[in-house]
Design a protein around this motif. Structure first.
Motif, PDB file in Angstrom:
ATOM      1  N   GLY A 184       0.832  -1.198   0.000  1.00 27.35           N
ATOM      2  CA  GLY A 184       0.000   0.000   0.000  1.00 27.35           C
ATOM      3  C   GLY A 184       0.867   1.247   0.000  1.00 27.35           C
ATOM      4  N   TYR A 185       0.267   2.351  -0.316  1.00 29.01           N
ATOM      5  CA  TYR A 185       1.006   3.600  -0.481  1.00 29.01           C
ATOM      6  C   TYR A 185       1.659   4.063   0.822  1.00 29.01           C
ATOM      7  N   GLY A 186       2.952   4.358   0.766  1.00 26.23           N
ATOM      8  CA  GLY A 186       3.660   4.931   1.903  1.00 26.23           C
ATOM      9  C   GLY A 186       4.224   3.932   2.885  1.00 26.23           C
ATOM     10  N   PHE A 187       3.894   2.654   2.733  1.00 30.25           N
ATOM     11  CA  PHE A 187       4.380   1.636   3.662  1.00 30.25           C
ATOM     12  C   PHE A 187       5.679   1.015   3.155  1.00 30.25           C
ATOM     13  N   THR A 188       6.637   0.832   4.050  1.00 31.80           N
ATOM     14  CA  THR A 188       7.879   0.123   3.752  1.00 31.80           C
ATOM     15  C   THR A 188       8.026  -1.009   4.753  1.00 31.80           C
ATOM     16  N   VAL A 189       8.195  -2.224   4.265  1.00 31.32           N
ATOM     17  CA  VAL A 189       8.341  -3.383   5.153  1.00 31.32           C
ATOM     18  C   VAL A 189       9.752  -3.398   5.721  1.00 31.32           C
ATOM     19  N   SER A 190       9.857  -3.446   7.051  1.00 30.43           N
ATOM     20  CA  SER A 190      11.173  -3.524   7.683  1.00 30.43           C
ATOM     21  C   SER A 190      11.555  -4.968   7.988  1.00 30.43           C
ATOM     22  N   SER A 191      10.585  -5.817   8.316  1.00 27.01           N
ATOM     23  CA  SER A 191      10.882  -7.232   8.570  1.00 27.01           C
ATOM     24  C   SER A 191       9.595  -8.037   8.643  1.00 27.01           C
ATOM     25  N   VAL A 192       9.745  -9.356   8.500  1.00 25.61           N
ATOM     26  CA  VAL A 192       8.643 -10.274   8.747  1.00 25.61           C
ATOM     27  C   VAL A 192       9.071 -11.220   9.857  1.00 25.61           C
ATOM     28  N   VAL A 193       8.108 -11.592  10.687  1.00 23.49           N
ATOM     29  CA  VAL A 193       8.354 -12.480  11.824  1.00 23.49           C
ATOM     30  C   VAL A 193       7.312 -13.590  11.769  1.00 23.49           C
TER      31      VAL A 193
ATOM     32  N   SER B  15      13.155 -12.109   9.635  1.00 23.43           N
ATOM     33  CA  SER B  15      13.874 -11.817   8.393  1.00 23.43           C
ATOM     34  C   SER B  15      15.024 -10.846   8.599  1.00 23.43           C
ATOM     35  N   ASN B  16      15.055 -10.160   9.732  1.00 21.20           N
ATOM     36  CA  ASN B  16      16.085  -9.136   9.948  1.00 21.20           C
ATOM     37  C   ASN B  16      17.338  -9.670  10.649  1.00 21.20           C
ATOM     38  N   LYS B  17      17.498 -10.975  10.681  1.00 20.85           N
ATOM     39  CA  LYS B  17      18.695 -11.627  11.241  1.00 20.85           C
ATOM     40  C   LYS B  17      18.787 -11.549  12.765  1.00 20.85           C
ATOM     41  N   ASN B  18      17.819 -10.943  13.421  1.00 22.51           N
ATOM     42  CA  ASN B  18      17.783 -10.909  14.882  1.00 22.51           C
ATOM     43  C   ASN B  18      17.417 -12.323  15.365  1.00 22.51           C
ATOM     44  N   ARG B  19      18.218 -12.902  16.204  1.00 19.59           N
ATOM     45  CA  ARG B  19      17.981 -14.267  16.690  1.00 19.59           C
ATOM     46  C   ARG B  19      17.307 -14.302  18.066  1.00 19.59           C
ATOM     47  N   ARG B  20      16.965 -13.158  18.607  1.00 19.77           N
ATOM     48  CA  ARG B  20      16.359 -13.085  19.943  1.00 19.77           C
ATOM     49  C   ARG B  20      15.008 -13.815  19.967  1.00 19.77           C
ATOM     50  N   ASN B  21      14.814 -14.642  20.973  1.00 24.07           N
ATOM     51  CA  ASN B  21      13.560 -15.355  21.239  1.00 24.07           C
ATOM     52  C   ASN B  21      13.188 -16.419  20.213  1.00 24.07           C
ATOM     53  N   ILE B  22      14.079 -16.795  19.314  1.00 27.29           N
ATOM     54  CA  ILE B  22      13.724 -17.827  18.336  1.00 27.29           C
ATOM     55  C   ILE B  22      13.734 -19.189  19.029  1.00 27.29           C
TER      56      ILE B  22
ATOM     57  N   VAL C  54      12.761  -9.209   1.141  1.00 32.03           N
ATOM     58  CA  VAL C  54      11.409  -8.900   1.602  1.00 32.03           C
ATOM     59  C   VAL C  54      10.741  -7.831   0.733  1.00 32.03           C
ATOM     60  N   SER C  55      11.540  -6.958   0.126  1.00 33.49           N
ATOM     61  CA  SER C  55      10.962  -5.882  -0.683  1.00 33.49           C
ATOM     62  C   SER C  55      10.235  -6.401  -1.928  1.00 33.49           C
ATOM     63  N   LEU C  56      10.379  -7.713  -2.240  1.00 31.87           N
ATOM     64  CA  LEU C  56       9.669  -8.291  -3.372  1.00 31.87           C
ATOM     65  C   LEU C  56       8.271  -8.768  -2.984  1.00 31.87           C
ATOM     66  N   ASN C  57       7.849  -8.405  -1.777  1.00 37.11           N
ATOM     67  CA  ASN C  57       6.478  -8.652  -1.290  1.00 37.11           C
ATOM     68  C   ASN C  57       6.143 -10.131  -1.126  1.00 37.11           C
ATOM     69  N   ASN C  58       7.162 -10.941  -0.860  1.00 33.24           N
ATOM     70  CA  ASN C  58       6.959 -12.361  -0.654  1.00 33.24           C
ATOM     71  C   ASN C  58       7.355 -12.704   0.777  1.00 33.24           C
ATOM     72  N   CYS C  59       6.398 -13.195   1.556  1.00 37.56           N
ATOM     73  CA  CYS C  59       6.669 -13.562   2.951  1.00 37.56           C
ATOM     74  C   CYS C  59       6.605 -15.072   3.152  1.00 37.56           C
ATOM     75  N   SER C  60       6.634 -15.838   2.045  1.00 41.76           N
ATOM     76  CA  SER C  60       6.587 -17.302   2.122  1.00 41.76           C
ATOM     77  C   SER C  60       7.826 -17.834   2.834  1.00 41.76           C
ATOM     78  N   ILE C  61       7.617 -18.884   3.642  1.00 43.07           N
ATOM     79  CA  ILE C  61       8.748 -19.528   4.300  1.00 43.07           C
ATOM     80  C   ILE C  61       8.768 -21.012   3.962  1.00 43.07           C
ATOM     81  N   ILE C  62       9.947 -21.590   4.122  1.00 45.39           N
ATOM     82  CA  ILE C  62      10.115 -23.032   3.990  1.00 45.39           C
ATOM     83  C   ILE C  62      10.661 -23.556   5.316  1.00 45.39           C
ATOM     84  N   VAL C  63      10.029 -24.610   5.823  1.00 48.98           N
ATOM     85  CA  VAL C  63      10.464 -25.250   7.070  1.00 48.98           C
ATOM     86  C   VAL C  63      11.036 -26.601   6.672  1.00 48.98           C
ATOM     87  N   ASN C  64      12.312 -26.797   6.919  1.00 49.70           N
ATOM     88  CA  ASN C  64      12.995 -28.038   6.533  1.00 49.70           C
ATOM     89  C   ASN C  64      12.913 -29.088   7.622  1.00 49.70           C
TER      90      ASN C  64
END
Length: 138
Positions: free
Chosen positions: A32-41, A61-68, A83-93
């Motif tokens: 949406g207009y004016g929004f910038t994604v900083s991270s996904v959790v 997504s921001n490499k912070n390992r706290r509380n994982i 993340v700027s490509l608007n894809n928040c899909s994850i893969i769980v191995n």
């Protein structure tokens, strides 16, 4: 789900995965207009919980390992690392039966480089089981 012009799309509500394989949670967003994604959790918690909390984090997504959660460290990654490509899909191995439960996404955004918002998505369930191979009986 859309809020303030920011939309998150989870194309699945329930995913079945076989133990030992991987699971992909497909997800995308429209900032949406004016929004910038900083991270996904991403979070994983019991299905009975109305909402996952900070101690339920499995990926940032921001490499912070706290509380994982320790069992997820190194097993979860973004399908598209930018993340700027608007894809928040994850893969769980290496899925295990203990990975069954509810997964929830939070997208952290900034608006006009100052106001911060958190958009939480409804939960999605993953159920996992064994691969249906040998029963182990002789």
């Amino acid at each position: 789900t859309c809020d303030y012009g920011f939309c998150i799309t989870l194309s699945e509500r329930e995913i079945t995965a076989e133990a030992g394989l991987c699971a992909v949670i497909p997800c995308s967003f429209t900032p949406g207009y004016g929004f910038t994604v900083s991270s996904v959790v991403w979070f994983k918690c019991e299905s009975s919980k109305p909402r996952c909390v900070e101690s339920d984090i499995i990926f940032r997504s921001n490499k912070n390992r706290r509380n994982i959660q320790s069992g997820f460290e190194g097993r979860v990654s973004l399908l598209e690392p930018v993340v700027s490509l608007n894809n928040c899909s994850i893969i769980v191995n290496d899925i295990t039966e203990s990975d069954s439960g509810s997964y929830q996404l939070r997208v952290n955004v900034e608006c006009d480089n100052r106001l911060k918002y958190n958009f939480n998505q409804q939960k999605l369930d993953i159920s996992s089981g064994d691969t249906g191979g040998e029963s182990g009986q002789n």
